[in-house]
Scaffold this motif. Sequence first.
Motif, mmCIF file in Angstrom:
data_model
loop_
_atom_site.group_PDB
_atom_site.id
_atom_site.type_symbol
_atom_site.label_atom_id
_atom_site.label_comp_id
_atom_site.label_asym_id
_atom_site.label_seq_id
_atom_site.Cartn_x
_atom_site.Cartn_y
_atom_site.Cartn_z
ATOM 1 N N UNK A 299 13.448 5.920 -7.380
ATOM 2 C CA UNK A 299 11.886 6.891 -7.662
ATOM 3 C C UNK A 299 11.170 7.007 -9.038
ATOM 4 N N UNK A 300 10.299 6.808 -8.276
ATOM 5 C CA UNK A 300 8.908 7.056 -9.596
ATOM 6 C C UNK A 300 7.308 6.330 -9.112
ATOM 7 N N UNK A 301 8.617 4.986 -8.622
ATOM 8 C CA UNK A 301 7.700 3.763 -8.549
ATOM 9 C C UNK A 301 6.512 4.425 -7.593
ATOM 10 N N UNK A 302 5.476 2.998 -7.658
ATOM 11 C CA UNK A 302 4.595 3.123 -6.985
ATOM 12 C C UNK A 302 4.773 1.480 -5.267
ATOM 13 N N UNK A 303 3.670 1.985 -4.584
ATOM 14 C CA UNK A 303 4.038 0.659 -3.887
ATOM 15 C C UNK A 303 2.949 0.652 -2.975
ATOM 16 N N UNK A 304 2.466 -0.855 -3.180
ATOM 17 C CA UNK A 304 0.857 -0.868 -2.788
ATOM 18 C C UNK A 304 1.052 -1.255 -1.893
ATOM 19 N N UNK B 202 -14.163 0.078 7.935
ATOM 20 C CA UNK B 202 -13.901 -0.179 6.264
ATOM 21 C C UNK B 202 -12.904 -1.013 5.269
ATOM 22 N N UNK B 203 -13.637 -1.144 4.082
ATOM 23 C CA UNK B 203 -12.008 -1.477 3.424
ATOM 24 C C UNK B 203 -11.149 -0.471 2.912
ATOM 25 N N UNK B 204 -10.043 -0.622 3.317
ATOM 26 C CA UNK B 204 -8.784 -0.071 2.593
ATOM 27 C C UNK B 204 -7.912 -0.378 1.844
ATOM 28 N N UNK B 205 -7.956 0.672 0.711
ATOM 29 C CA UNK B 205 -6.610 0.836 -0.050
ATOM 30 C C UNK B 205 -5.748 1.204 0.280
ATOM 31 N N UNK B 206 -3.916 1.357 0.464
ATOM 32 C CA UNK B 206 -3.411 2.594 0.222
ATOM 33 C C UNK B 206 -2.325 2.556 -0.374
ATOM 34 N N UNK B 207 -1.722 3.409 -1.254
ATOM 35 C CA UNK B 207 -1.115 3.410 -2.194
ATOM 36 C C UNK B 207 0.398 4.689 -2.057
ATOM 37 N N UNK B 208 1.691 4.422 -2.178
ATOM 38 C CA UNK B 208 2.225 4.965 -1.991
ATOM 39 C C UNK B 208 3.192 5.687 -3.270
ATOM 40 N N UNK B 209 3.342 6.956 -3.412
ATOM 41 C CA UNK B 209 4.545 6.689 -4.537
ATOM 42 C C UNK B 209 6.009 6.953 -4.191
ATOM 43 N N UNK B 210 6.493 6.405 -4.944
ATOM 44 C CA UNK B 210 8.403 6.507 -4.147
ATOM 45 C C UNK B 210 9.364 7.297 -4.270
ATOM 46 N N UNK B 211 9.188 8.972 -3.463
ATOM 47 C CA UNK B 211 9.790 10.119 -4.127
ATOM 48 C C UNK B 211 10.769 10.634 -3.792
ATOM 49 N N UNK B 212 11.305 9.886 -3.165
ATOM 50 C CA UNK B 212 12.893 9.617 -2.928
ATOM 51 C C UNK B 212 13.610 8.376 -1.983
ATOM 52 N N UNK B 213 14.833 7.859 -2.867
ATOM 53 C CA UNK B 213 15.628 6.589 -2.271
ATOM 54 C C UNK B 213 16.259 6.909 -0.661
ATOM 55 N N UNK C 105 17.476 15.600 1.000
ATOM 56 C CA UNK C 105 16.430 14.952 0.018
ATOM 57 C C UNK C 105 16.557 17.049 -0.081
ATOM 58 N N UNK C 106 15.799 16.757 -1.462
ATOM 59 C CA UNK C 106 15.214 18.307 -2.155
ATOM 60 C C UNK C 106 13.736 18.165 -2.032
ATOM 61 N N UNK C 107 13.346 18.980 -1.617
ATOM 62 C CA UNK C 107 11.950 19.423 -1.581
ATOM 63 C C UNK C 107 10.991 19.844 -3.022
ATOM 64 N N UNK C 108 11.919 20.025 -3.830
ATOM 65 C CA UNK C 108 11.952 20.630 -5.270
ATOM 66 C C UNK C 108 11.456 18.959 -6.070
ATOM 67 N N UNK C 109 11.768 18.523 -5.915
ATOM 68 C CA UNK C 109 12.362 17.274 -6.598
ATOM 69 C C UNK C 109 11.559 15.990 -6.182
ATOM 70 N N UNK C 110 10.992 16.223 -4.952
ATOM 71 C CA UNK C 110 10.615 15.291 -4.561
ATOM 72 C C UNK C 110 8.749 15.950 -5.049
ATOM 73 N N UNK C 111 8.641 17.097 -5.255
ATOM 74 C CA UNK C 111 7.024 17.728 -5.293
ATOM 75 C C UNK C 111 7.229 16.764 -7.109
ATOM 76 N N UNK C 112 8.341 16.856 -7.280
ATOM 77 C CA UNK C 112 8.644 16.743 -8.659
ATOM 78 C C UNK C 112 8.379 14.863 -9.552
ATOM 79 N N UNK C 113 8.658 14.693 -8.663
ATOM 80 C CA UNK C 113 8.982 12.958 -9.230
ATOM 81 C C UNK C 113 7.372 12.631 -8.389
ATOM 82 N N UNK C 114 6.367 13.068 -7.203
ATOM 83 C CA UNK C 114 5.186 12.848 -7.199
ATOM 84 C C UNK C 114 4.515 13.464 -8.648
ATOM 85 N N UNK C 115 4.760 14.714 -9.279
ATOM 86 C CA UNK C 115 3.662 14.668 -10.792
ATOM 87 C C UNK C 115 3.994 14.163 -11.675
ATOM 88 N N UNK C 116 5.279 13.207 -11.731
ATOM 89 C CA UNK C 116 5.331 12.453 -12.827
ATOM 90 C C UNK C 116 4.889 11.146 -12.881
#
Length: 275
Positions: free
Chosen positions: A124-129, A226-237, A246-257
């Motif tokens: 949780x909180x990792x970046x995925x390209x 177009x050229x494309x770059x896609x980036x994801x934040x892993x907000x929950x496992x 899933x807890x939406x508040x927890x997901x939003x907190x993880x995204x913010x961090x």
Amino acid sequence: MKDIRKKVADAVAILRQKWRGTPKVGIILGTGLGGVVGHMDVDVTFPYEEIPHFPQSTALSHAGNLVCGKFNGMDVLAMEGRFHAYEGYSCQQITFPVRVMKTMGVDLLIVSNACGGMNPQYRQGDIMVIEDHINLMGCNPLVGVNDDELGERFPDMSAPYTPELIDAALGIALKNGYVAHRGVYVGVLGPNLETRAEYRYMRAIGGDAVGMSTIPEVLVAVHSRMRVLGLSIITDMCLPDALKPADLNDILKTAAVAEPKLSQIVLEILEREAR
């Protein structure tokens, strides 16, 4: 498709009344990922309701603005919030802003999202390209009579995400000391989260993360050359044998961090483009 061209022209005409920039890069900022805008020199902000034919964003934490400005002197368009099929919009409506961006001059689309991680190596909180995707959304914005002026009938999808930009994004994360994975994004319709059996299925067919966006926009970007770059934040496992509600508040907190890490990748990519 020809109707789309007329609607795009209507939208561009309104934008051009207040902004004469020629943007090279367009950015779509997903759930909790609006920090990039703070690094722009903003010229004008258009609420979506002021732009002809733009849908209205109803998703939580999506501001609903098209921001026009500069980064290091380079013109940039940034969407604060996107649209989803689960909001009731068609794939053509969801991707309408990408058509507008292309007409304005955009050559590179950077798209971000918050998503669930299915790869047990992720945290949780990792970046995925995103290096590839699997479309399970049940829709495709390219369905219908093709307009050859917008793009070819059968766009090649062997490399929808630009390999050079994938490598650059991973290199930025490595240089700055945080985790970024190269992975496959699975797009689903939503709005419900998935069952344990669905997570097992998506993992078995090659998915590393799952979300409810991104793929329609990327399909239109590729169609538009177009050229494309896609980036994801892993907000929950989303591990079926250890699944928690899933807890939406927890997901939003993880995204913010995690957002500063994603923003840093975007900003350094923008610096490369501005050179």
